[in-house]
Design a protein around this motif. Structure first.
Motif, PDB file in Angstrom:
ATOM      1  N   PHE A  75       0.686  -1.313  -0.044  1.00  0.00           N
ATOM      2  CA  PHE A  75       0.023  -0.132   0.267  1.00  0.00           C
ATOM      3  C   PHE A  75       0.481   1.142   0.116  1.00  0.00           C
ATOM      4  O   PHE A  75       0.763   2.368  -0.613  1.00  0.00           O
ATOM      5  CB  PHE A  75      -0.702   0.146   1.271  1.00  0.00           C
ATOM      6  N   GLU A  76       2.068   0.960   1.146  1.00  0.00           N
ATOM      7  CA  GLU A  76       2.915   2.242   0.988  1.00  0.00           C
ATOM      8  C   GLU A  76       3.467   2.781  -0.477  1.00  0.00           C
ATOM      9  O   GLU A  76       3.320   3.751  -0.958  1.00  0.00           O
ATOM     10  CB  GLU A  76       4.071   2.142   2.047  1.00  0.00           C
ATOM     11  N   ILE A  77       3.963   1.718  -1.085  1.00  0.00           N
ATOM     12  CA  ILE A  77       4.934   2.083  -2.515  1.00  0.00           C
ATOM     13  C   ILE A  77       3.819   1.677  -3.376  1.00  0.00           C
ATOM     14  O   ILE A  77       3.927   3.135  -4.437  1.00  0.00           O
ATOM     15  CB  ILE A  77       5.578   0.009  -2.721  1.00  0.00           C
ATOM     16  N   ALA A  78       2.636   2.024  -3.279  1.00  0.00           N
ATOM     17  CA  ALA A  78       1.661   2.470  -4.446  1.00  0.00           C
ATOM     18  C   ALA A  78       1.177   3.800  -4.402  1.00  0.00           C
ATOM     19  O   ALA A  78       0.954   4.120  -4.898  1.00  0.00           O
ATOM     20  CB  ALA A  78       0.588   1.377  -4.177  1.00  0.00           C
ATOM     21  N   THR A  79       0.841   4.147  -2.664  1.00  0.00           N
ATOM     22  CA  THR A  79      -0.137   5.348  -3.027  1.00  0.00           C
ATOM     23  C   THR A  79       1.380   7.266  -2.190  1.00  0.00           C
ATOM     24  O   THR A  79       0.554   7.976  -2.511  1.00  0.00           O
ATOM     25  CB  THR A  79      -0.744   5.401  -1.547  1.00  0.00           C
ATOM     26  N   GLY A  80       2.504   6.140  -1.909  1.00  0.00           N
ATOM     27  CA  GLY A  80       2.940   6.892  -1.204  1.00  0.00           C
ATOM     28  C   GLY A  80       3.559   7.694  -0.355  1.00  0.00           C
ATOM     29  O   GLY A  80       3.155   8.785   0.760  1.00  0.00           O
ATOM     30  N   LEU A  81       2.114   7.361   0.545  1.00  0.00           N
ATOM     31  CA  LEU A  81       1.539   7.767   2.177  1.00  0.00           C
ATOM     32  C   LEU A  81       2.402   6.612   3.094  1.00  0.00           C
ATOM     33  O   LEU A  81       2.555   5.011   2.908  1.00  0.00           O
ATOM     34  CB  LEU A  81       0.070   7.366   2.303  1.00  0.00           C
TER      35      LEU A  81
END
Length: 379
Positions: A280-286
């Motif tokens: 999720f972090e890699i895909a969203t940058g969050l």
């Protein structure tokens, strides 16, 4: 009256004597415990002085050379914080550039445990696991020597994109060129690399749980190949067991929900959850440890992501820094679908890492496509 006074005096004497005896016992116990605690460093220093080991037959490592190479661990040589100590960049006398982690004094409890851990790590030979070259110990100082990763950590590429004019010879964490945003293909290559490394670890005859998978522990080489690092919290699962009993550990935002209840039986599914959060972090940058506003209230990244997937809004979730040119919606949805599977609430409902890797590779035409015009390295 006189007889009554004598009774009072005797009672007072007994009371005072009992209290003095209790105080003496407490003092003796504390002193004994203190002395027992002191014996460990003394015992450690007697067997750990100037010990070193190299897992590369062509490399000889000594504490003196490591001190010289880091200018006695000068702050300007720091390139990162490895969780259990600071990481320094150094060039050895033979010209090899390495990353040196100087552990905090209490990072490992004893000499034998430390050496056993290092010998175990040196056997983890896999393209997606960082290679440990050796270690040195001198009294309470304990130092690990790793292969050097030119691109630094994934965390830096996701968030630290500012340019810097610092000398890249001192630090690769702030090179002299600006880091351009990672393309979607490169992000997927990184996700697959982490999945490959975890699949290897979990598939060993004695499986290893990393227990702290996060962006800062994912190192990248010149070709953006993944090298999982920082095994300070890693634990082995013995062949006769399906879990390891230990204290919950990890990094806020990445830890599985079972940890919230003080669950002590840790399985490989804890890594699977952390990996899903990382996806999720890699895909969203969050960042996982920061709340996301969803319907007017703050929620965890995983809650927000699952809600967005449920509303078929996957394309809106992709990091705004990612170019939409050539972005295939079906692959984006597949990525978020796998991340949702990995972050299921119940550990038994999550897939194993081998299955995750299979799903990640299923719809890939070419594993590890990279846009060579995306970034240039300093010479």
């Amino acid at each position: 009256m006189k007889h009554h006074l004598q009774k009072v005096v005797v009672a007072a004497a007994i009371f005072i004597g009992a209290h003095l005896f209790f105080v003496f016992l407490v003092f003796a116990c504390c002193r004994r415990r203190w002395n027992r605690g002191r014996s460990k460093p003394e015992e450690l220093s007697s067997i750990a002085i100037h010990e070193s080991a190299s897992f590369d037959p062509k490399l000889r490592i000594s504490m003196e050379e490591l001190r010289n190479a880091t200018e006695d661990f000068h702050p300007l040589r720091i390139i990162g914080d490895g969780g259990f100590g600071l990481v320094f960049k150094a060039r050895l006398a033979n010209g090899l550039t390495v990353a040196i982690k100087k552990l905090e004094p209490d990072a490992f409890q004893g000499f034998h445990e430390f050496r056993a851990e290092m010998e175990a790590l040196c056997k983890l030979q896999h393209p997606n696991i960082v290679k440990i070259l050796g270690y040195c110990m001198s009294n309470s100082d304990r130092v690990l020597v790793y292969e050097f990763m030119e691109r630094g950590s994934l965390d830096q590429w996701l968030y630290d994109t500012k340019s810097s004019s610092e000398n890249s010879e001192v630090s690769w964490s702030k090179p002299s060129v600006e880091r351009l945003p990672l393309s979607w293909d490169t992000r997927m290559k990184i996700i697959k690399g982490v999945a490959s490394g975890l699949t290897f670890m979990h598939g060993l005859p004695t499986p290893i749980i990393h227990r702290d998978i996060k962006a800062s522990d994912v190192l990248l080489d010149a070709d953006f190949e993944v090298h999982i690092a920082d095994f300070g919290l890693a634990r082995k699962i013995e062949a006769s067991q399906s879990h390891v009993t230990t204290q919950p550990a990890g990094t806020m935002g990445y830890m599985p929900p079972e940890y919230k209840d003080g669950y002590r039986r840790v399985t490989v599914k804890a890594d699977v959850y952390s990996f899903g959060v990382l996806m999720f972090e890699i895909a969203t940058g969050l960042r996982p440890y920061l709340p996301v506003v969803d319907r007017g209230e703050e929620v965890e990244l995983t809650v927000w992501a699952r809600n967005m997937v449920g509303e078929n809004r996957q394309m809106e979730m992709v990091d705004l820094a990612v170019s939409r040119d050539g972005l295939v919606e079906a692959r984006v949805k597949e990525c978020f679908s796998i991340a949702c599977m990995c972050t299921r609430e119940r550990a038994k409902d999550r897939p194993g890492m081998s299955r995750v890797l299979e799903l990640l590779n299923r719809h890939s035409d070419e594993n590890g496509v990279i846009d060579r015009n995306m970034v240039s390295l300093p010479k």
